[in-house]
Design a protein around this motif. Sequence first.
Motif, PDB file in Angstrom:
ATOM      1  N   ASN A  35       0.819  -1.000   0.018  1.00  0.00           N
ATOM      2  CA  ASN A  35      -0.142   0.170  -0.037  1.00  0.00           C
ATOM      3  C   ASN A  35       0.771   1.216  -0.067  1.00  0.00           C
ATOM      4  N   ASP A  38       1.213   3.040  -3.461  1.00  0.00           N
ATOM      5  CA  ASP A  38       0.018   3.612  -3.955  1.00  0.00           C
ATOM      6  C   ASP A  38       0.041   5.197  -4.320  1.00  0.00           C
ATOM      7  N   LEU A  42       1.182   4.549 -10.806  1.00  0.00           N
ATOM      8  CA  LEU A  42       2.400   3.509 -10.594  1.00  0.00           C
ATOM      9  C   LEU A  42       3.140   3.301 -11.847  1.00  0.00           C
ATOM     10  N   TYR A  64      -2.447  -6.231  -4.597  1.00  0.00           N
ATOM     11  CA  TYR A  64      -1.974  -5.190  -5.819  1.00  0.00           C
ATOM     12  C   TYR A  64      -3.250  -4.836  -6.432  1.00  0.00           C
ATOM     13  N   GLU A  66      -5.916  -4.322  -5.386  1.00  0.00           N
ATOM     14  CA  GLU A  66      -6.458  -3.345  -4.581  1.00  0.00           C
ATOM     15  C   GLU A  66      -6.009  -1.852  -4.494  1.00  0.00           C
ATOM     16  N   LEU A  67      -4.833  -1.772  -5.062  1.00  0.00           N
ATOM     17  CA  LEU A  67      -4.230  -0.176  -5.114  1.00  0.00           C
ATOM     18  C   LEU A  67      -5.061   0.274  -5.964  1.00  0.00           C
ATOM     19  N   GLY A  68      -5.426   1.769  -5.612  1.00  0.00           N
ATOM     20  CA  GLY A  68      -5.904   2.751  -6.560  1.00  0.00           C
ATOM     21  C   GLY A  68      -5.552   2.824  -7.910  1.00  0.00           C
ATOM     22  N   ALA A  69      -4.406   3.024  -7.819  1.00  0.00           N
ATOM     23  CA  ALA A  69      -3.623   2.933  -9.269  1.00  0.00           C
ATOM     24  C   ALA A  69      -3.998   1.928 -10.308  1.00  0.00           C
ATOM     25  N   LYS A  71      -6.669   0.041  -9.974  1.00  0.00           N
ATOM     26  CA  LYS A  71      -8.163   0.032 -10.259  1.00  0.00           C
ATOM     27  C   LYS A  71      -8.468   0.910 -11.282  1.00  0.00           C
ATOM     28  N   VAL A  75      -1.356   2.386 -14.292  1.00  0.00           N
ATOM     29  CA  VAL A  75      -0.033   1.461 -14.043  1.00  0.00           C
ATOM     30  C   VAL A  75       0.797   1.619 -15.461  1.00  0.00           C
TER      31      VAL A  75
END
Length: 106
Positions: A35, A38, A42, A64, A66-69, A71, A75
């Motif tokens: 986390n 994040d 990324l 991984y 669940e990371l905002g970037a 979702k 990335v």
Amino acid sequence: QFASGVALEMGLKRPKSQNKDGNAHTPSLSLEKINEIDGDWLFLSTLTSDGAKALKDVQGKPAYKELGAVKNKQVVTVDGSVWSTRGGPLAADVVMEDYVKALSAK
């Protein structure tokens, strides 16, 4: 890292956990601390085939995903041999192009 310095010069900001002075290499990433990477975006790189395998393994983990970037589909995989150098004008150009390409695509 060199690439973080380029980002700062371009007016971009790093997540609080990464906002540290100096040019030291980033510590190895663990799932327990994932986390901390994040942010809005990324930019991921590896330097070895072992690193590439480890990154692929991490990308399959729920933490991984669940990371905002992740979702937000923000990335980008970049060339670790350029992004982890001590820098120089040619490397800075590559890093800036990577940032601009990613950010203008959204």
